[in-house]
Design an enzyme around this catalytic site. Structure first.
Site, PDB file in Angstrom:
ATOM      1  N   ASP A 190       0.872  -1.169   0.000  1.00 45.83           N
ATOM      2  CA  ASP A 190       0.000   0.000   0.000  1.00 45.83           C
ATOM      3  C   ASP A 190       0.912   1.223   0.000  1.00 45.83           C
ATOM      4  O   ASP A 190       2.125   1.112   0.252  1.00 45.83           O
ATOM      5  CB  ASP A 190      -0.886  -0.043   1.244  1.00 45.83           C
ATOM      6  CG  ASP A 190      -1.784   1.171   1.359  1.00 45.83           C
ATOM      7  OD1 ASP A 190      -2.384   1.567   0.341  1.00 45.83           O
ATOM      8  OD2 ASP A 190      -1.869   1.734   2.464  1.00 45.83           O
ATOM      9  N   ASP A 233       0.066   5.174   1.114  1.00 37.55           N
ATOM     10  CA  ASP A 233      -0.054   6.053   2.284  1.00 37.55           C
ATOM     11  C   ASP A 233      -0.143   5.230   3.563  1.00 37.55           C
ATOM     12  O   ASP A 233      -0.976   4.333   3.677  1.00 37.55           O
ATOM     13  CB  ASP A 233      -1.309   6.925   2.159  1.00 37.55           C
ATOM     14  CG  ASP A 233      -1.308   7.776   0.907  1.00 37.55           C
ATOM     15  OD1 ASP A 233      -0.972   8.955   1.000  1.00 37.55           O
ATOM     16  OD2 ASP A 233      -1.644   7.238  -0.178  1.00 37.55           O
TER      17      ASP A 233
END
Length: 223
Positions: A13, A15
């Site tokens: 992922d 952020d």
């Protein structure tokens, strides 16, 4: 910590997992408060909601959600603010640069699967040099569905040219783990990002949990 056998690529992922974008996200929301004559809020009021993007920032700034009549207009304003400032304060988490360098040196491919829209993902990753070695970057609108749907993870696996069994996915949100499971990859929950102490990561069903980026290396069978 158990080692995952047969892994040839690590997907992440963005952020809260690879980069700390909370300061820029918070600044975009706090600018909205200032324009309305409201006092500024400290970063800590925003940080734990940064993984939820606009929805989280508007919740922190104005205590409202998608069901509010003004939500869409406020969201558009927030996104415009964020586009203007998103590369000013955002940096990789400590240890991420070394992690990615060691993956590449060890012959491991890596990539990104994020729910962030491409119009933000592309300029942001292009502004941070370490993303030059990524084998794939899949944004929230790269496929018809965003996470927790498995489509983005499946697309990253396809682009990277491997099977699901040869990939793991590291993320700091339950939807990352749900998407990874549904896509057939092994999953790793990242505790070092925006998760507060009350987050029940054990309930997510991840195959492993790490408390720092470099701990990911302990899961891999590589030199």
């Amino acid at each position: 910590m158990a080692v995952f056998a047969g892994v040839r690529a690590v997907l992440f992922d963005l952020d809260g997992t690879l980069i700390d974008s909370a300061p820029d996200l918070a600044a975009a929301a706090d600018t909205m408060r200032a324009s309305r004559g409201l006092p500024s809020l400290p970063l800590d009021r925003y940080r734990h909601l940064a993984g939820s993007g606009a929805r989280g920032m508007l919740r922190a700034a104005f205590d409202l959600g998608p069901d509010h009549v003004d939500y869409e207009a406020l969201k558009a304003e927030f996104l415009a603010n964020y586009m203007a400032c998103m590369t000013e304060r955002t940096l990789p988490f400590a240890g991420v640069a070394e992690l990615l360098s060691r993956l590449v040196d060890g012959g491991m491919r890596w990539g990104v699967v994020t729910n962030k829209a491409r119009r933000f993902t592309e300029p942001l990753t292009q502004s941070i040099r370490l993303f030059e070695t990524a084998s794939t970057i899949v944004s929230g609108d790269s496929t018809p569905h965003a996470k927790p749907h498995p489509a983005p993870v499946q697309e990253a696996v396809r682009q990277i040219g491997l099977t699901a069994e040869q990939c793991i996915y590291v993320g700091d949100d339950e939807r990352d783990i749900v998407a990874g499971h549904a896509a057939g990859v092994r999953t790793v929950a990242a505790r070092y990002g925006y998760l507060g102490p009350s987050a029940d990561v054990s309930s997510w069903g991840a195959h492993a949990v790490v408390t720092s980026p470099l701990q990911v290396l302990q899961l891999l069978d590589m030199p």
